[in-house]
Design a protein around this motif. Sequence first.
Motif, PDB file in Angstrom:
ATOM      1  N   GLU A   1      79.722   5.291-116.593  1.00  0.00           N
ATOM      2  CA  GLU A   1      80.235   4.982-115.263  1.00  0.00           C
ATOM      3  C   GLU A   1      80.061   3.503-114.905  1.00  0.00           C
ATOM      4  OE1 GLU A   1      76.246   7.252-114.624  1.00  0.00           O
ATOM      5  OE2 GLU A   1      77.924   7.194-116.061  1.00  0.00           O
ATOM      6  N   PHE A   2      79.030   2.883-115.462  1.00  0.00           N
ATOM      7  CA  PHE A   2      78.817   1.456-115.204  1.00  0.00           C
ATOM      8  C   PHE A   2      79.879   0.623-115.928  1.00  0.00           C
ATOM      9  CE2 PHE A   2      76.677  -2.679-115.520  1.00  0.00           C
ATOM     10  CZ  PHE A   2      76.198  -2.815-114.224  1.00  0.00           C
ATOM     11  N   ILE A   3      80.161   0.976-117.167  1.00  0.00           N
ATOM     12  CA  ILE A   3      81.212   0.297-117.927  1.00  0.00           C
ATOM     13  C   ILE A   3      82.560   0.487-117.234  1.00  0.00           C
ATOM     14  CG2 ILE A   3      82.403   0.148-120.136  1.00  0.00           C
ATOM     15  CD1 ILE A   3      79.456  -0.780-120.185  1.00  0.00           C
ATOM     16  N   ARG A   4      82.801   1.684-116.735  1.00  0.00           N
ATOM     17  CA  ARG A   4      84.037   1.958-115.987  1.00  0.00           C
ATOM     18  C   ARG A   4      84.137   1.014-114.792  1.00  0.00           C
ATOM     19  NH1 ARG A   4      83.683   7.437-112.993  1.00  0.00           N
ATOM     20  NH2 ARG A   4      82.349   6.091-111.714  1.00  0.00           N
ATOM     21  N   GLY A   5      83.015   0.815-114.097  1.00  0.00           N
ATOM     22  CA  GLY A   5      82.998  -0.075-112.939  1.00  0.00           C
ATOM     23  C   GLY A   5      83.251  -1.524-113.310  1.00  0.00           C
ATOM     24  N   ILE A   6      82.660  -1.962-114.427  1.00  0.00           N
ATOM     25  CA  ILE A   6      82.888  -3.329-114.905  1.00  0.00           C
ATOM     26  C   ILE A   6      84.376  -3.559-115.159  1.00  0.00           C
ATOM     27  CG2 ILE A   6      82.643  -4.759-116.994  1.00  0.00           C
ATOM     28  CD1 ILE A   6      80.351  -5.209-115.187  1.00  0.00           C
TER      29      ILE A   6
ATOM     30  N   VAL B   1      78.918 -14.423-104.954  1.00  0.00           N
ATOM     31  CA  VAL B   1      78.719 -13.354-105.931  1.00  0.00           C
ATOM     32  C   VAL B   1      78.002 -12.238-105.182  1.00  0.00           C
ATOM     33  CG1 VAL B   1      77.598 -12.647-108.078  1.00  0.00           C
ATOM     34  CG2 VAL B   1      78.600 -14.939-107.883  1.00  0.00           C
ATOM     35  N   GLY B   2      78.714 -11.176-104.901  1.00  0.00           N
ATOM     36  CA  GLY B   2      78.175 -10.090-104.092  1.00  0.00           C
ATOM     37  C   GLY B   2      77.615  -8.960-104.933  1.00  0.00           C
ATOM     38  N   TRP B   3      77.347  -7.855-104.235  1.00  0.00           N
ATOM     39  CA  TRP B   3      76.822  -6.664-104.907  1.00  0.00           C
ATOM     40  C   TRP B   3      77.770  -5.492-104.696  1.00  0.00           C
ATOM     41  CZ3 TRP B   3      75.679  -1.764-103.104  1.00  0.00           C
ATOM     42  CH2 TRP B   3      75.011  -0.910-103.994  1.00  0.00           C
ATOM     43  N   ALA B   4      77.861  -4.659-105.701  1.00  0.00           N
ATOM     44  CA  ALA B   4      78.594  -3.385-105.586  1.00  0.00           C
ATOM     45  C   ALA B   4      77.933  -2.379-106.513  1.00  0.00           C
ATOM     46  CB  ALA B   4      80.064  -3.561-105.958  1.00  0.00           C
TER      47      ALA B   4
ATOM     48  N   ALA C   1      83.046   6.069-105.728  1.00  0.00           N
ATOM     49  CA  ALA C   1      83.781   5.501-104.594  1.00  0.00           C
ATOM     50  C   ALA C   1      83.971   3.991-104.726  1.00  0.00           C
ATOM     51  CB  ALA C   1      83.035   5.820-103.299  1.00  0.00           C
ATOM     52  N   LEU C   2      83.804   3.458-105.943  1.00  0.00           N
ATOM     53  CA  LEU C   2      83.846   2.013-106.139  1.00  0.00           C
ATOM     54  C   LEU C   2      85.152   1.382-105.649  1.00  0.00           C
ATOM     55  CD1 LEU C   2      82.566  -0.594-107.208  1.00  0.00           C
ATOM     56  CD2 LEU C   2      83.518  -0.033-109.463  1.00  0.00           C
ATOM     57  N   ASP C   3      86.288   1.984-105.967  1.00  0.00           N
ATOM     58  CA  ASP C   3      87.564   1.395-105.556  1.00  0.00           C
ATOM     59  C   ASP C   3      87.637   1.218-104.042  1.00  0.00           C
ATOM     60  OD1 ASP C   3      89.016   0.939-107.996  1.00  0.00           O
ATOM     61  OD2 ASP C   3      89.149   3.112-108.222  1.00  0.00           O
ATOM     62  N   LYS C   4      87.223   2.231-103.332  1.00  0.00           N
ATOM     63  CA  LYS C   4      87.232   2.172-101.869  1.00  0.00           C
ATOM     64  C   LYS C   4      86.287   1.084-101.370  1.00  0.00           C
ATOM     65  CE  LYS C   4      86.469   5.057 -97.763  1.00  0.00           C
ATOM     66  NZ  LYS C   4      86.090   6.418 -97.292  1.00  0.00           N
ATOM     67  N   GLU C   5      85.129   0.973-102.021  1.00  0.00           N
ATOM     68  CA  GLU C   5      84.143  -0.026-101.623  1.00  0.00           C
ATOM     69  C   GLU C   5      84.648  -1.440-101.903  1.00  0.00           C
ATOM     70  OE1 GLU C   5      80.961   1.513-103.929  1.00  0.00           O
ATOM     71  OE2 GLU C   5      80.440   3.069-102.475  1.00  0.00           O
ATOM     72  N   LEU C   6      85.315  -1.627-103.035  1.00  0.00           N
ATOM     73  CA  LEU C   6      85.871  -2.936-103.356  1.00  0.00           C
ATOM     74  C   LEU C   6      86.997  -3.308-102.401  1.00  0.00           C
ATOM     75  CD1 LEU C   6      86.006  -2.743-107.270  1.00  0.00           C
ATOM     76  CD2 LEU C   6      84.350  -4.001-105.875  1.00  0.00           C
ATOM     77  N   ASP C   7      87.764  -2.310-101.977  1.00  0.00           N
ATOM     78  CA  ASP C   7      88.864  -2.560-101.039  1.00  0.00           C
ATOM     79  C   ASP C   7      88.374  -3.186 -99.742  1.00  0.00           C
ATOM     80  OD1 ASP C   7      90.750  -1.567-102.793  1.00  0.00           O
ATOM     81  OD2 ASP C   7      90.848   0.428-101.853  1.00  0.00           O
TER      82      ASP C   7
END
Length: 278
Positions: free
Chosen positions: A119-124, A77-80, A86-92
């Motif tokens: 933005e947090f809900i968007r990330g979830i 279980v990591g962190w993001a 830039a979440l999509d790029k970071e998850l990639d």
Amino acid sequence: MRLDSHQHFWKYNSEKHSWITEEMKVIQGDFLPDDLIPILKEHQIDGCVAVQSDESFRETAFLCDLAEEYEQIKAVVGWADLGSDALDKELDQFASQKKLKGYREILQSKPVDYMLRKEFIRGIKKIGKRGYTYDILIFHTQLEAALHFVKKAPEQPFVIDHIAKPNIKLGIWREWKKEMAPLAERDYIFCKVSGMITEADWKKWKAKDLEIYLDVALELFGPKRLMFGSDWPVCKIAGEYEQVLEVIERFTDRLSKTEKEAIMGNTAAGFYGISTDS
């Protein structure tokens, strides 16, 4: 399969781990797989879930590297930064890591409404679409906000860490139960019976101090949505791995074989997508 659904690894750094105060001196050191694996083997525990303790991509990479090296680490279980544009790029960057099963942030240290930001809900929702789980780390005082939070992502598998950290030291449980109940009504929310002794009196806690909290967790979530976690090495502040395990073993001994097996590993395996043949 017997699994420890919640533990941590780190190479101690006084700045990075500034949350480890002097009264927690017992965990001011390195804690790595070679320290934990003998304990798992001694207690016939087949593997563990390594959970982030530092909020950085370096932490996620560190845990993924350990998981590649040690087969006993069944999931990470990591962190993001879920609120990042830039979440999509970071998850990639971690998309190829097969043992990376979910994400977590240390919400207990954030303002109550932090998890309700758009933005947090968007990330979830983004991590959900990629098949990741989310660990909710909060204090019991954040349960009302957590309810509003999970309502905004009903497709997302959530697990509440450490039964939402009720005030076990003072024996306060009725208000905690009242606020946990509406979360438990949602079948996409699970709960870890973990991190309890560190919410009790570190020096004087007894197994009976935890009984009401375990009973309530079982009543609300049932065995198929509860999972054992040691919270090692943080648990060492108040007791040893064996003491934490003994509390849960005794608690589950009164259940059926299937129910006990669920709490002791099968629930976690299903939640994190861990093969029971691995």
